[in-house]
Design an enzyme around this catalytic site. Structure first.
Site, short mmCIF file in Angstrom:
data_model
loop_
_atom_site.label_atom_id
_atom_site.label_comp_id
_atom_site.label_asym_id
_atom_site.label_seq_id
_atom_site.Cartn_x
_atom_site.Cartn_y
_atom_site.Cartn_z
N SER A 7 31.72 -6.92 -9.07
CA SER A 7 30.93 -8.02 -8.54
C SER A 7 30.38 -7.66 -7.16
CB SER A 7 31.79 -9.29 -8.50
OG SER A 7 31.01 -10.42 -8.21
N HIS A 30 26.97 -7.48 -12.02
CA HIS A 30 26.57 -8.63 -12.84
C HIS A 30 25.70 -9.56 -12.02
CE1 HIS A 30 30.18 -11.43 -11.60
NE2 HIS A 30 29.61 -10.86 -10.59
#
Length: 247
Positions: A7, A30
């Protein structure tokens, strides 16, 4: 990247002059996510904010990797995980190094597409080298305890003309059981200190031969001192003194 850069952590890694990954490390990218509560206008504003953040991240990954923004956007949309070799191939890492043992843990279930190899590495028991180290340490502890338990003081030489006194026979002592209990106690103390976030205190507890109850009490007392108390002027849950029921 010592273990997992997932992330936002993967985006931070892009700022390095070098992005060095052990062979068993992972990197994940992401789309950004967030929470919003409010009106339809609030939610539309939040969606626009997410799009702006995503656009900035796409440009950052693309600039570092050399891939097109369209390729990066597609990888982010599907929550893509890279092992070290794949990250190097994708341009998201610059150098591989020898694998390291992953010591930190986290809730892998929070991610949608986490690779099975990573899940197994997190949930796997200690490596053989760790077990060998524990066994060696345990044997050392057990040998010391066993030697103390079975040691018999030397008998003085009998005086001339007097019969020798029979040597005492030590019975009822099981060195193996003593060794096993000592190792189990040491591991329990270390586990308690790790759970309390103070692993450095385990050695002192073992030196003092503290019981598990004493260890728990000491750790709880230290935690109680460290954590701030609730101030009496903070708002408390429940109705206020001037509240009246509906109707």
């Amino acid at each position: 990247i010592d273990g997992v850069a997932a992330s936002a952590a993967s985006y931070v890694a892009m700022a390095g002059d070098e992005i060095v990954m052990p062979e068993n490390a992972f990197l994940m990218i992401h789309d950004p996510s967030g929470l919003v509560m409010g009106t339809a206008a609030d939610m539309r504003e939040m969606a626009d904010t997410m799009d702006k953040i995503a656009g900035g991240m796409v440009r950052g990954y693309a600039a570092r990797s050399g891939r097109t923004e369209k390729e990066i956007a597609a990888l982010m949309a599907t929550e893509t995980w890279f092992d070290a070799e794949a990250a190097l191939e994708a341009g998201l890492a610059t150098r591989l190094i020898e694998p390291v043992r992953i010591a930190a843990s986290f809730d892998i279930a929070r991610f949608r597409n986490a690779p099975p190899a990573l899940a197994e590495a997190i949930t796997a028991p200690a490596s053989e080298s760790d077990q060998d180290g524990n066994k060696t340490a345990g044997n050392a502890i057990g040998d010391e305890i066993g030697d103390e338990a079975t040691a018999v003081p030397d008998e003085p030489e009998p005086e001339p003309g007097k019969p020798a006194c029979p040597k005492p026979v030590v019975t009822g002592i099981d060195p193996t059981a003593i060794r096993r209990d000592a190792i189990a106690h040491a591991r329990a103390v270390v586990d308690l200190c790790r759970l309390a976030g103070e692993p450095q205190r385990a050695g002192r507890f073992l030196e003092e031969d503290a019981s598990l109850d004493a260890v728990r009490s000491s750790l709880l007392a230290a935690r109680a001192e460290a954590e701030a108390q609730i101030s009496p002027h903070h708002p408390q849950p429940g109705p206020t003194p001037i509240a009246r029921p509906w109707g």
